[in-house]
Write a protein that holds these residues in place. Structure first.
Motif, PDB file in Angstrom:
ATOM      1  N   LEU A   1       0.918  -1.013  -0.050  1.00  0.00           N
ATOM      2  CA  LEU A   1      -0.225   0.036   0.030  1.00  0.00           C
ATOM      3  C   LEU A   1       0.813   1.282  -0.037  1.00  0.00           C
ATOM      4  CD1 LEU A   1      -2.770  -1.022   2.673  1.00  0.00           C
ATOM      5  CD2 LEU A   1      -3.067  -1.131   0.130  1.00  0.00           C
ATOM      6  N   GLY A   2       0.581   2.131  -0.893  1.00  0.00           N
ATOM      7  CA  GLY A   2       1.346   3.204  -1.010  1.00  0.00           C
ATOM      8  C   GLY A   2       0.719   4.483  -0.318  1.00  0.00           C
ATOM      9  N   GLU A   3       0.984   5.632  -0.767  1.00  0.00           N
ATOM     10  CA  GLU A   3       0.208   6.635  -0.394  1.00  0.00           C
ATOM     11  C   GLU A   3      -1.358   6.703  -0.848  1.00  0.00           C
ATOM     12  OE1 GLU A   3       2.335  10.290  -0.960  1.00  0.00           O
ATOM     13  OE2 GLU A   3       4.357   9.492  -0.283  1.00  0.00           O
ATOM     14  N   PRO A   4      -2.012   7.395  -0.005  1.00  0.00           N
ATOM     15  CA  PRO A   4      -3.399   7.303  -0.729  1.00  0.00           C
ATOM     16  C   PRO A   4      -3.144   8.212  -2.052  1.00  0.00           C
ATOM     17  CG  PRO A   4      -3.417   8.189   1.871  1.00  0.00           C
ATOM     18  CD  PRO A   4      -1.929   8.090   1.056  1.00  0.00           C
ATOM     19  N   GLU A   5      -4.337   7.646  -2.749  1.00  0.00           N
ATOM     20  CA  GLU A   5      -4.452   8.294  -4.266  1.00  0.00           C
ATOM     21  C   GLU A   5      -4.849   9.637  -4.289  1.00  0.00           C
ATOM     22  OE1 GLU A   5      -7.751   5.466  -4.387  1.00  0.00           O
ATOM     23  OE2 GLU A   5      -6.206   5.680  -3.217  1.00  0.00           O
ATOM     24  N   ASP A   6      -4.758  10.272  -5.190  1.00  0.00           N
ATOM     25  CA  ASP A   6      -5.369  11.863  -5.257  1.00  0.00           C
ATOM     26  C   ASP A   6      -6.863  11.548  -5.279  1.00  0.00           C
ATOM     27  OD1 ASP A   6      -5.554  10.672  -7.939  1.00  0.00           O
ATOM     28  OD2 ASP A   6      -5.259  12.852  -8.675  1.00  0.00           O
ATOM     29  N   PHE A   7      -7.460  12.750  -5.149  1.00  0.00           N
ATOM     30  CA  PHE A   7      -9.021  12.713  -5.095  1.00  0.00           C
ATOM     31  C   PHE A   7      -9.770  12.316  -6.515  1.00  0.00           C
ATOM     32  CE2 PHE A   7     -13.177  14.788  -5.230  1.00  0.00           C
ATOM     33  CZ  PHE A   7     -13.925  14.194  -4.294  1.00  0.00           C
ATOM     34  N   ARG A   8      -8.922  12.785  -7.496  1.00  0.00           N
ATOM     35  CA  ARG A   8      -9.496  12.542  -9.162  1.00  0.00           C
ATOM     36  C   ARG A   8      -9.415  11.013  -9.026  1.00  0.00           C
ATOM     37  NH1 ARG A   8      -7.273  16.779 -12.902  1.00  0.00           N
ATOM     38  NH2 ARG A   8      -8.820  15.570 -14.557  1.00  0.00           N
TER      39      ARG A   8
ATOM     40  N   PHE B   1      -9.594   8.497  -6.531  1.00  0.00           N
ATOM     41  CA  PHE B   1     -10.013   8.124  -5.385  1.00  0.00           C
ATOM     42  C   PHE B   1     -11.743   8.169  -5.760  1.00  0.00           C
ATOM     43  CE2 PHE B   1     -12.551   8.426  -1.364  1.00  0.00           C
ATOM     44  CZ  PHE B   1     -12.055   7.622  -0.886  1.00  0.00           C
ATOM     45  N   ALA B   2     -12.312   9.171  -6.244  1.00  0.00           N
ATOM     46  CA  ALA B   2     -13.734   9.607  -6.681  1.00  0.00           C
ATOM     47  C   ALA B   2     -13.836   9.658  -8.003  1.00  0.00           C
ATOM     48  CB  ALA B   2     -14.102  10.823  -5.950  1.00  0.00           C
ATOM     49  N   HIS B   3     -13.120   8.593  -8.779  1.00  0.00           N
ATOM     50  CA  HIS B   3     -13.353   8.695 -10.153  1.00  0.00           C
ATOM     51  C   HIS B   3     -14.998   8.450 -10.866  1.00  0.00           C
ATOM     52  CE1 HIS B   3     -12.433   8.118 -14.688  1.00  0.00           C
ATOM     53  NE2 HIS B   3     -13.010   7.035 -14.411  1.00  0.00           N
ATOM     54  N   GLN B   4     -15.370   7.363 -10.271  1.00  0.00           N
ATOM     55  CA  GLN B   4     -17.001   7.295 -10.525  1.00  0.00           C
ATOM     56  C   GLN B   4     -17.916   8.298 -10.106  1.00  0.00           C
ATOM     57  OE1 GLN B   4     -17.728   3.400  -8.842  1.00  0.00           O
ATOM     58  NE2 GLN B   4     -19.004   2.751 -10.288  1.00  0.00           N
ATOM     59  N   GLU B   5     -17.665   9.078  -9.015  1.00  0.00           N
ATOM     60  CA  GLU B   5     -18.546  10.070  -8.672  1.00  0.00           C
ATOM     61  C   GLU B   5     -18.211  11.352  -9.555  1.00  0.00           C
ATOM     62  OE1 GLU B   5     -16.752   8.042  -6.855  1.00  0.00           O
ATOM     63  OE2 GLU B   5     -17.865   7.379  -5.155  1.00  0.00           O
TER      64      GLU B   5
ATOM     65  N   ALA C   1     -17.115  11.298 -12.481  1.00  0.00           N
ATOM     66  CA  ALA C   1     -17.610  11.118 -13.827  1.00  0.00           C
ATOM     67  C   ALA C   1     -18.967  11.317 -13.853  1.00  0.00           C
ATOM     68  CB  ALA C   1     -17.343   9.731 -14.188  1.00  0.00           C
ATOM     69  N   ALA C   2     -19.835  11.081 -12.835  1.00  0.00           N
ATOM     70  CA  ALA C   2     -21.293  11.235 -12.627  1.00  0.00           C
ATOM     71  C   ALA C   2     -21.589  12.752 -12.537  1.00  0.00           C
ATOM     72  CB  ALA C   2     -22.063  10.560 -11.572  1.00  0.00           C
ATOM     73  N   SER C   3     -20.648  13.558 -11.661  1.00  0.00           N
ATOM     74  CA  SER C   3     -21.150  14.811 -11.435  1.00  0.00           C
ATOM     75  C   SER C   3     -19.824  15.736 -10.823  1.00  0.00           C
ATOM     76  CB  SER C   3     -22.265  14.860 -10.160  1.00  0.00           C
ATOM     77  OG  SER C   3     -22.430  16.074  -9.760  1.00  0.00           O
ATOM     78  N   SER C   4     -19.297  16.204 -11.987  1.00  0.00           N
ATOM     79  CA  SER C   4     -17.947  16.905 -11.736  1.00  0.00           C
ATOM     80  C   SER C   4     -18.186  18.257 -11.439  1.00  0.00           C
ATOM     81  CB  SER C   4     -16.891  16.573 -12.945  1.00  0.00           C
ATOM     82  OG  SER C   4     -17.281  17.300 -14.288  1.00  0.00           O
ATOM     83  N   PRO C   5     -17.323  19.017 -10.725  1.00  0.00           N
ATOM     84  CA  PRO C   5     -17.288  20.356 -10.506  1.00  0.00           C
ATOM     85  C   PRO C   5     -16.830  21.137 -11.637  1.00  0.00           C
ATOM     86  CG  PRO C   5     -15.653  19.506  -9.297  1.00  0.00           C
ATOM     87  CD  PRO C   5     -16.189  18.222 -10.003  1.00  0.00           C
ATOM     88  N   TRP C   6     -16.504  20.494 -12.624  1.00  0.00           N
ATOM     89  CA  TRP C   6     -15.914  21.410 -13.821  1.00  0.00           C
ATOM     90  C   TRP C   6     -16.693  21.073 -15.003  1.00  0.00           C
ATOM     91  CZ3 TRP C   6     -12.355  18.625 -10.715  1.00  0.00           C
ATOM     92  CH2 TRP C   6     -12.098  17.104 -11.275  1.00  0.00           C
ATOM     93  N   GLN C   7     -16.602  21.932 -16.061  1.00  0.00           N
ATOM     94  CA  GLN C   7     -17.247  21.519 -17.207  1.00  0.00           C
ATOM     95  C   GLN C   7     -16.320  21.141 -18.132  1.00  0.00           C
ATOM     96  OE1 GLN C   7     -19.612  24.853 -18.508  1.00  0.00           O
ATOM     97  NE2 GLN C   7     -20.196  23.716 -20.404  1.00  0.00           N
ATOM     98  N   GLY C   8     -16.335  20.085 -18.872  1.00  0.00           N
ATOM     99  CA  GLY C   8     -15.560  19.465 -20.060  1.00  0.00           C
ATOM    100  C   GLY C   8     -15.318  20.690 -21.054  1.00  0.00           C
ATOM    101  N   GLY C   9     -14.031  21.037 -21.311  1.00  0.00           N
ATOM    102  CA  GLY C   9     -13.777  21.850 -22.511  1.00  0.00           C
ATOM    103  C   GLY C   9     -14.049  23.291 -21.884  1.00  0.00           C
ATOM    104  N   ILE C  10     -14.066  23.581 -20.635  1.00  0.00           N
ATOM    105  CA  ILE C  10     -14.053  24.935 -20.428  1.00  0.00           C
ATOM    106  C   ILE C  10     -12.757  24.896 -18.945  1.00  0.00           C
ATOM    107  CG2 ILE C  10     -15.160  26.877 -18.910  1.00  0.00           C
ATOM    108  CD1 ILE C  10     -16.193  26.207 -21.576  1.00  0.00           C
ATOM    109  N   CYS C  11     -12.103  25.731 -19.156  1.00  0.00           N
ATOM    110  CA  CYS C  11     -10.861  25.752 -18.209  1.00  0.00           C
ATOM    111  C   CYS C  11     -11.290  25.991 -16.722  1.00  0.00           C
ATOM    112  CB  CYS C  11      -9.805  26.860 -18.643  1.00  0.00           C
ATOM    113  SG  CYS C  11      -8.377  26.897 -17.696  1.00  0.00           S
ATOM    114  N   PHE C  12     -10.811  25.221 -15.945  1.00  0.00           N
ATOM    115  CA  PHE C  12     -11.146  25.146 -14.635  1.00  0.00           C
ATOM    116  C   PHE C  12     -10.500  26.201 -13.480  1.00  0.00           C
ATOM    117  CE2 PHE C  12     -11.371  23.111 -10.123  1.00  0.00           C
ATOM    118  CZ  PHE C  12     -12.735  23.125  -9.945  1.00  0.00           C
TER     119      PHE C  12
END
Length: 129
Positions: free
Chosen positions: A15-22, A24-28, A30-41
């Motif tokens: 077990l390494g370090e905990p993975e980054d949030f992206r 860790f919460a890949h599924q979530e 993908a369903a509801s991201s706080p950014w809009q695809g194709g718009i700079c965050f």
């Protein structure tokens, strides 16, 4: 001739370090991201762009670096309070530790609110120019 497997082929996964949030919460995300695809965050930019990768949230390297610096800046502000909050989360006997834990929780919330307000102000400034 049969080739020997490398010595790590059947080893227990470490077990390494905990993975980054992206990750860790890949599924979530993908369903509801706080950014809009194709718009700079980056709230100071917000440019429309054509992502080269499905996970790309910044339009360019400069905006990605700005985003990394933003995460570092705000993450450093709340790192100690987040750790202290977690350390004392289940304290039942020491009133001083419970008070410190509540202060740490309030601090994390305060920093998160200030960060969100900062992002909203930068996005509003972008809209004025």
């Amino acid at each position: 001739m049969t080739l020997l497997l490398p010595t790590t082929a059947n080893a227990v996964a470490r077990l390494g370090e905990p993975e980054d949030f992206r990750s860790f919460a890949h599924q979530e995300l993908a369903a509801s991201s706080p950014w809009q695809g194709g718009i700079c965050f980056n709230p100071s930019c917000g440019a429309a762009f054509r992502p080269r990768r499905s996970w790309q949230i910044y339009c360019c390297t400069a905006c990605e670096r700005t985003g990394t610096a933003e995460l570092r800046k705000w993450g450093h502000r709340m790192a100690l309070s987040a750790l202290i909050w977690r350390m004392g989360k289940y304290e039942q006997h020491d009133a001083g530790i419970r008070d410190l834990t509540r202060a740490a929780r309030r601090h994390v919330t305060h920093v998160q609110s200030a960060w969100l307000a900062d992002r909203q102000a930068r996005a509003a400034e972008r809209g004025k120019s």
